[in-house]
Design an enzyme around this catalytic site. Sequence first.
Site, PDB file in Angstrom:
ATOM      1  N   ASN A   1     -30.423  85.724 -31.821  1.00  0.00           N
ATOM      2  CA  ASN A   1     -31.380  85.710 -32.932  1.00  0.00           C
ATOM      3  C   ASN A   1     -32.751  85.207 -32.497  1.00  0.00           C
ATOM      4  OD1 ASN A   1     -30.219  86.490 -35.715  1.00  0.00           O
ATOM      5  ND2 ASN A   1     -28.567  85.410 -34.693  1.00  0.00           N
TER       6      ASN A   1
ATOM      7  N   CYS B   1     -19.511  85.779 -35.775  1.00  0.00           N
ATOM      8  CA  CYS B   1     -18.949  84.450 -35.519  1.00  0.00           C
ATOM      9  C   CYS B   1     -17.944  84.050 -36.603  1.00  0.00           C
ATOM     10  CB  CYS B   1     -20.067  83.406 -35.479  1.00  0.00           C
ATOM     11  SG  CYS B   1     -21.440  83.909 -34.446  1.00  0.00           S
TER      12      CYS B   1
ATOM     13  N   TYR C   1     -29.216  54.699 -39.986  1.00  0.00           N
ATOM     14  CA  TYR C   1     -27.871  54.103 -40.057  1.00  0.00           C
ATOM     15  C   TYR C   1     -27.510  53.762 -41.500  1.00  0.00           C
ATOM     16  CZ  TYR C   1     -24.590  50.277 -40.493  1.00  0.00           C
ATOM     17  OH  TYR C   1     -23.569  49.486 -40.919  1.00  0.00           O
TER      18      TYR C   1
ATOM     19  N   TRP D   1     -24.625  51.152 -34.064  1.00  0.00           N
ATOM     20  CA  TRP D   1     -25.030  51.861 -32.844  1.00  0.00           C
ATOM     21  C   TRP D   1     -24.360  53.221 -32.886  1.00  0.00           C
ATOM     22  CZ3 TRP D   1     -28.452  50.299 -29.084  1.00  0.00           C
ATOM     23  CH2 TRP D   1     -28.885  48.981 -29.155  1.00  0.00           C
TER      24      TRP D   1
ATOM     25  N   SER E   1     -25.911  93.890 -39.078  1.00  0.00           N
ATOM     26  CA  SER E   1     -26.169  92.520 -39.506  1.00  0.00           C
ATOM     27  C   SER E   1     -24.979  91.843 -40.198  1.00  0.00           C
ATOM     28  CB  SER E   1     -27.381  92.544 -40.447  1.00  0.00           C
ATOM     29  OG  SER E   1     -27.830  91.241 -40.693  1.00  0.00           O
TER      30      SER E   1
ATOM     31  N   ARG F   1     -42.567  91.982 -40.195  1.00  0.00           N
ATOM     32  CA  ARG F   1     -43.348  90.899 -40.814  1.00  0.00           C
ATOM     33  C   ARG F   1     -44.646  90.665 -40.040  1.00  0.00           C
ATOM     34  NH1 ARG F   1     -39.122  88.073 -41.561  1.00  0.00           N
ATOM     35  NH2 ARG F   1     -39.316  86.477 -39.958  1.00  0.00           N
TER      36      ARG F   1
HETATM   37  C1  LIG Z   1     -15.140  86.317 -32.474  1.00  0.00           C
HETATM   38  C2  LIG Z   1     -16.511  85.861 -32.051  1.00  0.00           C
HETATM   39  C3  LIG Z   1     -16.968  84.602 -32.465  1.00  0.00           C
HETATM   40  C4  LIG Z   1     -18.235  84.176 -32.086  1.00  0.00           C
HETATM   41  N1  LIG Z   1     -18.653  82.938 -32.496  1.00  0.00           N
HETATM   42  C5  LIG Z   1     -19.889  82.507 -32.159  1.00  0.00           C
HETATM   43  C6  LIG Z   1     -20.349  81.236 -32.603  1.00  0.00           C
HETATM   44  O1  LIG Z   1     -19.623  80.501 -33.294  1.00  0.00           O
HETATM   45  N2  LIG Z   1     -21.599  80.850 -32.230  1.00  0.00           N
HETATM   46  C7  LIG Z   1     -22.424  81.644 -31.476  1.00  0.00           C
HETATM   47  O2  LIG Z   1     -23.569  81.250 -31.198  1.00  0.00           O
HETATM   48  N3  LIG Z   1     -22.017  82.872 -31.046  1.00  0.00           N
HETATM   49  C8  LIG Z   1     -20.775  83.317 -31.369  1.00  0.00           C
HETATM   50  N4  LIG Z   1     -20.347  84.558 -30.955  1.00  0.00           N
HETATM   51  C9  LIG Z   1     -21.255  85.387 -30.118  1.00  0.00           C
HETATM   52  C10 LIG Z   1     -22.191  86.216 -30.971  1.00  0.00           C
HETATM   53  O3  LIG Z   1     -21.471  86.896 -31.950  1.00  0.00           O
HETATM   54  C11 LIG Z   1     -22.964  87.197 -30.098  1.00  0.00           C
HETATM   55  O4  LIG Z   1     -23.702  86.441 -29.166  1.00  0.00           O
HETATM   56  C12 LIG Z   1     -23.906  88.073 -30.914  1.00  0.00           C
HETATM   57  O5  LIG Z   1     -23.175  88.932 -31.760  1.00  0.00           O
HETATM   58  C13 LIG Z   1     -24.800  88.915 -29.998  1.00  0.00           C
HETATM   59  O6  LIG Z   1     -25.601  89.716 -30.776  1.00  0.00           O
HETATM   60  P1  LIG Z   1     -26.328  90.997 -30.167  1.00  0.00           P
HETATM   61  O7  LIG Z   1     -27.093  91.606 -31.305  1.00  0.00           O
HETATM   62  O8  LIG Z   1     -27.080  90.641 -28.942  1.00  0.00           O
HETATM   63  O9  LIG Z   1     -25.182  91.962 -29.664  1.00  0.00           O
HETATM   64  P2  LIG Z   1     -23.893  92.646 -30.392  1.00  0.00           P
HETATM   65  O10 LIG Z   1     -23.334  91.742 -31.432  1.00  0.00           O
HETATM   66  O11 LIG Z   1     -23.040  93.073 -29.281  1.00  0.00           O
HETATM   67  O12 LIG Z   1     -24.536  93.913 -31.099  1.00  0.00           O
HETATM   68  C14 LIG Z   1     -25.047  95.001 -30.387  1.00  0.00           C
HETATM   69  C15 LIG Z   1     -25.035  96.233 -31.279  1.00  0.00           C
HETATM   70  O13 LIG Z   1     -25.687  97.280 -30.559  1.00  0.00           O
HETATM   71  C16 LIG Z   1     -25.027  98.502 -30.845  1.00  0.00           C
HETATM   72  N5  LIG Z   1     -25.292  99.447 -29.765  1.00  0.00           N
HETATM   73  C17 LIG Z   1     -24.995  99.306 -28.442  1.00  0.00           C
HETATM   74  N6  LIG Z   1     -25.398 100.384 -27.744  1.00  0.00           N
HETATM   75  C18 LIG Z   1     -25.963 101.248 -28.633  1.00  0.00           C
HETATM   76  C19 LIG Z   1     -26.538 102.533 -28.528  1.00  0.00           C
HETATM   77  N7  LIG Z   1     -26.620 103.142 -27.341  1.00  0.00           N
HETATM   78  N8  LIG Z   1     -27.011 103.138 -29.643  1.00  0.00           N
HETATM   79  C20 LIG Z   1     -26.930 102.492 -30.854  1.00  0.00           C
HETATM   80  N9  LIG Z   1     -26.373 101.268 -31.021  1.00  0.00           N
HETATM   81  C21 LIG Z   1     -25.909 100.647 -29.918  1.00  0.00           C
HETATM   82  C22 LIG Z   1     -23.561  98.098 -30.909  1.00  0.00           C
HETATM   83  O14 LIG Z   1     -22.830  99.050 -31.650  1.00  0.00           O
HETATM   84  C23 LIG Z   1     -23.632  96.747 -31.607  1.00  0.00           C
HETATM   85  O15 LIG Z   1     -23.492  96.906 -32.996  1.00  0.00           O
HETATM   86  C24 LIG Z   1     -19.077  85.006 -31.304  1.00  0.00           C
HETATM   87  C25 LIG Z   1     -18.616  86.277 -30.879  1.00  0.00           C
HETATM   88  C26 LIG Z   1     -17.351  86.692 -31.247  1.00  0.00           C
HETATM   89  C27 LIG Z   1     -16.871  88.054 -30.797  1.00  0.00           C
END
Ligand SMILES: Cc1cc2nc3c(=O)[nH]c(=O)nc-3n(C[C@H](O)[C@H](O)[C@H](O)COP(=O)(O)OP(=O)(O)OC[C@H]3O[C@@H](n4cnc5c(N)ncnc54)[C@H](O)[C@@H]3O)c2cc1C
Length: 458
Positions: A309, A46, A430, A438, A42, A25
């Site tokens: 995000n 959570c 309120y 309050w 994507s 974008r």
């Molecule tokens: C059960 C559960 C519930 C959750 N609930 C919440 C919630 O309620 N609120 C909240 O804020 N957070 C929550 N979280 C945390 C949140 O899901 C994570 O913080 C978030 O998914 C992090 O996103 P990310 O993209 O940084 O990493 P990830 O989700 O770990 O994604 C990283 C991606 O990179 C890919 N990858 C890694 N290395 C390579 C490579 N060398 N080549 C290609 N691809 C690669 C992996 O395959 C993966 O798909 C929860 C997590 C879990 C497990």
Amino acid sequence: MAVQRRILIIGGVAAGPSAASKAARTNPDARVVLFEQSDAISYGVCEIPYFLAGEVRKDDLMIQTAETMAREKGVEVRLLQRVESILPTRRAIKVRDLSGGRVYEEQYDRLVIATGARPRRLGLAGEDARNVFTIRSFDAALALRSYIDGERPQKAVIIGGGYIGLEIAEALQIRGADVTILEQRESILHDLDEPARNYAQDLLRTHGVKTVSQAVVVALPVDATNRVTHVLTSHGTYPADLVIVAAGIIPETTLASAARIRLGRTGGILTDHRQQTSIEGVFAAGDCCEYRDLITKRPVFAPLATNANRSGWVAGQNAAGGRATFPGVLRSLAVRLFEGQIARIGLTEREAREAGFHCVTETIVSSSRVPFMPGSAPLSVTLTAEQETGRLLGAAFWGTEGAVLRSHAFAVALQHSLTLEQLQKIDFAYAPSFSPLWDPLLIAANALEKKRSTGTRR
Ligand SMILES: Cc1cc2nc3c(=O)[nH]c(=O)nc-3n(C[C@H](O)[C@H](O)[C@H](O)COP(=O)(O)OP(=O)(O)OC[C@H]3O[C@@H](n4cnc5c(N)ncnc54)[C@H](O)[C@@H]3O)c2cc1C
């Protein structure tokens, strides 16, 4: 004509797609390519506990697909492509095509690392048995759901009493299992103020979920069919036909460290306030990074979707030539536990003291609405502030309604460094159906300011 930029993104769950969409974008002339080693991007991590419980469908978890990312966001997504190394001197990455085995190189002008985190392993034999699961990815969620549907486990043991362990405990209890949570520390939800923790503990007890604290897992014995039969701990033995390891996560920094990108004190990738790593033109975002805690100003590992995000957005914008900054985190967290809701923002009292703050804390119990209004329920708040200045440091909110949304107001106050006195003067709306005259947050501020100004300390 704008310079064509080639922006590559590694990782496709939260931070990666956020960075990719924002980069496309910000610079519509850029070519943005996202590499993901699994076959999904994507999705709602959570929401996995609710998928396991049967409350949401598999399709509901999918936020974007490779096709919608291309069509709606202008991002090329390559699934089943594992990035094997980053070659900063050549501004290239080496990629393995997991569907065909081919290894190829891609050049970049800007790179965003969003490789996330991986589950912490216990280092015990039996951890890879077929009834032992971790929950981190879509594939893992599908495997566990299919195990629950097919095997109908009666006895589930969850190793780890953090918020994810508790959410999974609820899901398994809803699916009819007898659930035990094993926690090695002195209590579950270690990162919460004690009264909020006690509330969670009571909810679990009411719903028949057992918790055992100070239980260190020492063995996972397996039978001839490669199934763990029970979990052996320093505290006793727990029979199991399903074991969930929710013992924390570790930032996935293998690629970054091999490329000599600096890591921080917490083990996550070190970035500046623009999410740029120690190598110019290489950005990082999400659970693979460490952030700055807005209250303590110290580095912190805060693996949350919100942070992933938001930091992804900043990394993507800057990779595309923008000038966005990521201020840091309050570690704001909300948990649903059966009928209860719990939120924490900023520091707990213990964390504030450990960080060197001289602080005061107060817990109040109020109600979510005017008490005699239909639907009104008890709502509790623990508030912590600096003794000398009254500056807010953190809070927890819990009850069966109104806790999490109230915590948002507090997050605004905290992020803008308000004092108790300033919070007391805020003009909240309120009406009897929504809050007492309050608001509970103001009641807590009033009580704590009274305690602070009279110099009462806990
Ligand atoms: C059960 C559960 C519930 C959750 N609930 C919440 C919630 O309620 N609120 C909240 O804020 N957070 C929550 N979280 C945390 C949140 O899901 C994570 O913080 C978030 O998914 C992090 O996103 P990310 O993209 O940084 O990493 P990830 O989700 O770990 O994604 C990283 C991606 O990179 C890919 N990858 C890694 N290395 C390579 C490579 N060398 N080549 C290609 N691809 C690669 C992996 O395959 C993966 O798909 C929860 C997590 C879990 C497990």
